[in-house]
Design a protein around this motif. Structure first.
Motif, PDB file in Angstrom:
ATOM      1  N   UNK A 338     -56.882 -16.616  37.778  1.00  0.00           N
ATOM      2  CA  UNK A 338     -55.784 -16.549  36.804  1.00  0.00           C
ATOM      3  C   UNK A 338     -55.490 -15.102  36.423  1.00  0.00           C
ATOM      4  N   UNK A 339     -56.544 -14.318  36.253  1.00  0.00           N
ATOM      5  CA  UNK A 339     -56.349 -12.909  35.900  1.00  0.00           C
ATOM      6  C   UNK A 339     -55.579 -12.172  36.987  1.00  0.00           C
ATOM      7  N   UNK A 340     -55.892 -12.469  38.263  1.00  0.00           N
ATOM      8  CA  UNK A 340     -55.178 -11.839  39.377  1.00  0.00           C
ATOM      9  C   UNK A 340     -53.699 -12.251  39.363  1.00  0.00           C
ATOM     10  N   UNK A 341     -53.436 -13.520  39.083  1.00  0.00           N
ATOM     11  CA  UNK A 341     -52.049 -13.999  38.993  1.00  0.00           C
ATOM     12  C   UNK A 341     -51.304 -13.255  37.894  1.00  0.00           C
ATOM     13  N   UNK A 342     -51.931 -13.118  36.738  1.00  0.00           N
ATOM     14  CA  UNK A 342     -51.258 -12.474  35.609  1.00  0.00           C
ATOM     15  C   UNK A 342     -51.004 -10.999  35.872  1.00  0.00           C
ATOM     16  N   UNK A 343     -51.892 -10.341  36.602  1.00  0.00           N
ATOM     17  CA  UNK A 343     -51.653  -8.940  36.978  1.00  0.00           C
ATOM     18  C   UNK A 343     -50.375  -8.829  37.804  1.00  0.00           C
ATOM     19  N   UNK A 344     -50.226  -9.706  38.790  1.00  0.00           N
ATOM     20  CA  UNK A 344     -49.020  -9.692  39.629  1.00  0.00           C
ATOM     21  C   UNK A 344     -47.769  -9.972  38.802  1.00  0.00           C
ATOM     22  N   UNK A 346     -47.273  -9.626  35.541  1.00  0.00           N
ATOM     23  CA  UNK A 346     -46.973  -8.511  34.632  1.00  0.00           C
ATOM     24  C   UNK A 346     -46.351  -7.347  35.401  1.00  0.00           C
ATOM     25  N   UNK A 347     -46.783  -7.146  36.631  1.00  0.00           N
ATOM     26  CA  UNK A 347     -46.201  -6.071  37.447  1.00  0.00           C
ATOM     27  C   UNK A 347     -44.744  -6.390  37.780  1.00  0.00           C
ATOM     28  N   UNK A 348     -44.469  -7.638  38.132  1.00  0.00           N
ATOM     29  CA  UNK A 348     -43.102  -8.042  38.488  1.00  0.00           C
ATOM     30  C   UNK A 348     -42.153  -7.872  37.301  1.00  0.00           C
ATOM     31  N   UNK A 349     -42.627  -8.207  36.094  1.00  0.00           N
ATOM     32  CA  UNK A 349     -41.762  -8.183  34.916  1.00  0.00           C
ATOM     33  C   UNK A 349     -42.087  -7.015  33.979  1.00  0.00           C
ATOM     34  N   UNK A 350     -42.645  -5.950  34.541  1.00  0.00           N
ATOM     35  CA  UNK A 350     -43.149  -4.837  33.724  1.00  0.00           C
ATOM     36  C   UNK A 350     -42.077  -4.195  32.862  1.00  0.00           C
ATOM     37  N   UNK A 351     -40.848  -4.181  33.303  1.00  0.00           N
ATOM     38  CA  UNK A 351     -39.789  -3.477  32.580  1.00  0.00           C
ATOM     39  C   UNK A 351     -39.028  -4.367  31.595  1.00  0.00           C
ATOM     40  N   UNK A 352     -39.520  -5.593  31.376  1.00  0.00           N
ATOM     41  CA  UNK A 352     -38.808  -6.513  30.502  1.00  0.00           C
ATOM     42  C   UNK A 352     -39.724  -6.971  29.372  1.00  0.00           C
ATOM     43  N   UNK A 353     -39.401  -6.517  28.164  1.00  0.00           N
ATOM     44  CA  UNK A 353     -40.261  -6.777  27.015  1.00  0.00           C
ATOM     45  C   UNK A 353     -40.391  -8.269  26.723  1.00  0.00           C
ATOM     46  N   UNK A 354     -39.275  -9.013  26.816  1.00  0.00           N
ATOM     47  CA  UNK A 354     -39.316 -10.444  26.489  1.00  0.00           C
ATOM     48  C   UNK A 354     -40.210 -11.203  27.465  1.00  0.00           C
ATOM     49  N   UNK A 355     -40.088 -10.900  28.760  1.00  0.00           N
ATOM     50  CA  UNK A 355     -40.919 -11.577  29.762  1.00  0.00           C
ATOM     51  C   UNK A 355     -42.381 -11.193  29.604  1.00  0.00           C
ATOM     52  N   UNK A 356     -42.640  -9.924  29.306  1.00  0.00           N
ATOM     53  CA  UNK A 356     -44.016  -9.470  29.116  1.00  0.00           C
ATOM     54  C   UNK A 356     -44.660 -10.172  27.930  1.00  0.00           C
TER      55      UNK A 356
END
Length: 427
Positions: A338-344, A346-356
């Motif tokens: 799960x941690x590996x999934x969340x890293x990916x 967070x990287x995909x949506x790194x520039x979007x505060x709402x998604x983060x």
């Protein structure tokens, strides 16, 4: 004629229902507590979770024959995909099917691949629509990668679109799968829609099973441990409780490893697994109903599917359900996976505060691990797959292992197995 069908997946259900409708005495036994095999859905706290991420192509010929599609309340993904790469997300779509003007404009302008590659994709879609399935599957075979290179696609297009997209279908991001599988699936997507039932993929199995259940032809939690051999043929199955089911014919509609164990016959070797993390958020991670592809070279999550955006029945009000699909079955415990999934993510949506923020507060509902989701399908494999008839009198095979790894192939195998039995009975 008394017929025992071992295995309650899609192939077994189609075979058993066909034989039942033909007037034979059919008993379908299933080792688990439900029918459908991988095509099952569970309700977890108001969410619908399939057994791993999966979809249905409405253009599948066997699907059109076997299912009442209108009764499934199907909901469609938008054509194309969103490609996540280098901190941005770009749209690629099929202009022949996509009716969203903003998606079409975005796809034209997206720098993720060249205009030339986009035109080649359009040309391929037009070509696939004009050809029949038989025409697509004739001639010599090669890998999907070699096919794409021969069609003139750039390495950029292959890496950023075809590897995550068709790698997700074939569970093989290296694209060593038969090009005939690629052509067939590309045509199916070009000719129809990519859908899920609003109540989950398990609705497909429920529809196939309804008639058999109503007639009392199904026995759940009933495991076959051996075939009964008599006079050079097969005359039934021995069950885990020690009892026996005497039969004029036995159909093994089980995954390849179980078929090999019971029959000791050669079957396709190897396995391709898949995993899926189901997560729910209060706010959407992105808008729309396109599949999101992770085009990064070191991607852990291959695809992210917005299940409740496509089919609202998958989530209770106020929630957004996503399926994060992973190729293979990593040797990680749940928390590490799960941690590996969340890293990916967070990287995909790194520039979007709402998604983060939504990800930070995401609810993890389940982790699915499916060690045997498909068998490998290298070039030239399909002509050498087992036949529905076996060399042992009274024993038949149904399932993907006689055709290919797909829902269509499972249904087709079930049809052909039943047809073989009916032909043999008529002789």
């Amino acid at each position: 004629m008394q017929i025992t069908v071992v295995g309650g997946g899609v192939a077994g259900l189609v075979c058993a229902r066909t034989l039942h409708r033909a007037g034979h005495q059919v008993t379908l036994i299933e080792a688990s507590d439900g029918l459908g095999g991988r095509v099952r859905s569970d309700r977890v706290d108001g969410f619908v979770l399939d057994r791993g991420f999966q979809v249905l192509f409405t253009a599948y010929p066997a699907v059109q024959r076997q299912l009442k599609l209108a009764a499934l309340d199907l909901r469609a993904f938008d054509p194309g995909a969103i490609v996540a790469w280098r901190g941005r997300r770009d749209i690629l779509t099929d202009p022949l099917r996509d009716r969203d003007p903003s998606a079409l404009i975005g796809a034209v302008l997206a720098p993720v691949v060249s205009i030339g590659d986009k035109l080649r994709t359009l040309q391929l879609a037009v070509q696939m629509r004009r050809q029949t399935i038989d025409e697509l599957l004739t001639g010599p075979d090669r890998t999907t990668l070699a096919e794409l290179q021969a069609l003139g696609f750039s390495q950029q297009m292959i890496d950023r679109f075809f590897r995550p997209f068709f790698g997700g279908i074939f569970l093989d991001r290296s694209l060593q799968t038969s090009a005939k599988c690629f052509r067939f699936n590309f045509k199916m997507m070009s000719d129809g829609q990519t859908v899920v039932p609003n109540s989950g993929m398990g609705a497909i199995a429920d529809q196939l099973a309804a008639e058999l259940i109503a007639a009392g032809k199904v026995r759940l939690q009933t495991r076959a441990v051996a075939l009964i051999n008599r006079d050079g043929g097969v005359s039934g199955v021995r069950l885990a409780d020690g009892s026996e089911l005497q039969s004029d014919a036995v159909v093994l509609a089980t995954p390849a490893p179980e078929t090999a164990r019971l029959s000791e016959l050669p079957v396709p070797e190897g396995s391709l697994g898949s995993s899926c993390v189901w997560l729910a958020t209060r706010q959407p991670l992105y808008r729309g109903t396109k599949l999101l592809l992770n085009a990064e070279e070191n991607a852990f999550v291959n695809t992210l599917a917005p299940m409740s955006a496509v089919a609202p029945g998958y989530a209770p009000p106020g929630w957004h359900l996503y399926a994060a699909a992973i190729l293979g079955v990593p040797e990680l415990d749940d928390s590490t996976l799960i941690a590996r999934v969340m890293v990916d993510l967070h990287r995909i949506f790194a520039n979007e505060a709402a998604a983060t923020t939504a990800l930070a507060n995401a609810r993890i509902l389940r982790v699915d691990r499916i060690p045997f989701a498909q068998f490998p399908q290298p070039p030239g494999l399909h002509p050498n797959l087992p036949d529905n008839r076996t060399t042992r009198r009274g024993l038949y095979l149904a399932g993907e292992l006689t055709e290919a790894s797909s829902i269509n192939a499972a249904m087709l195998s079930g049809e052909r197995c039943a047809e073989a039995i009916l032909q043999d009975v008529a002789r």
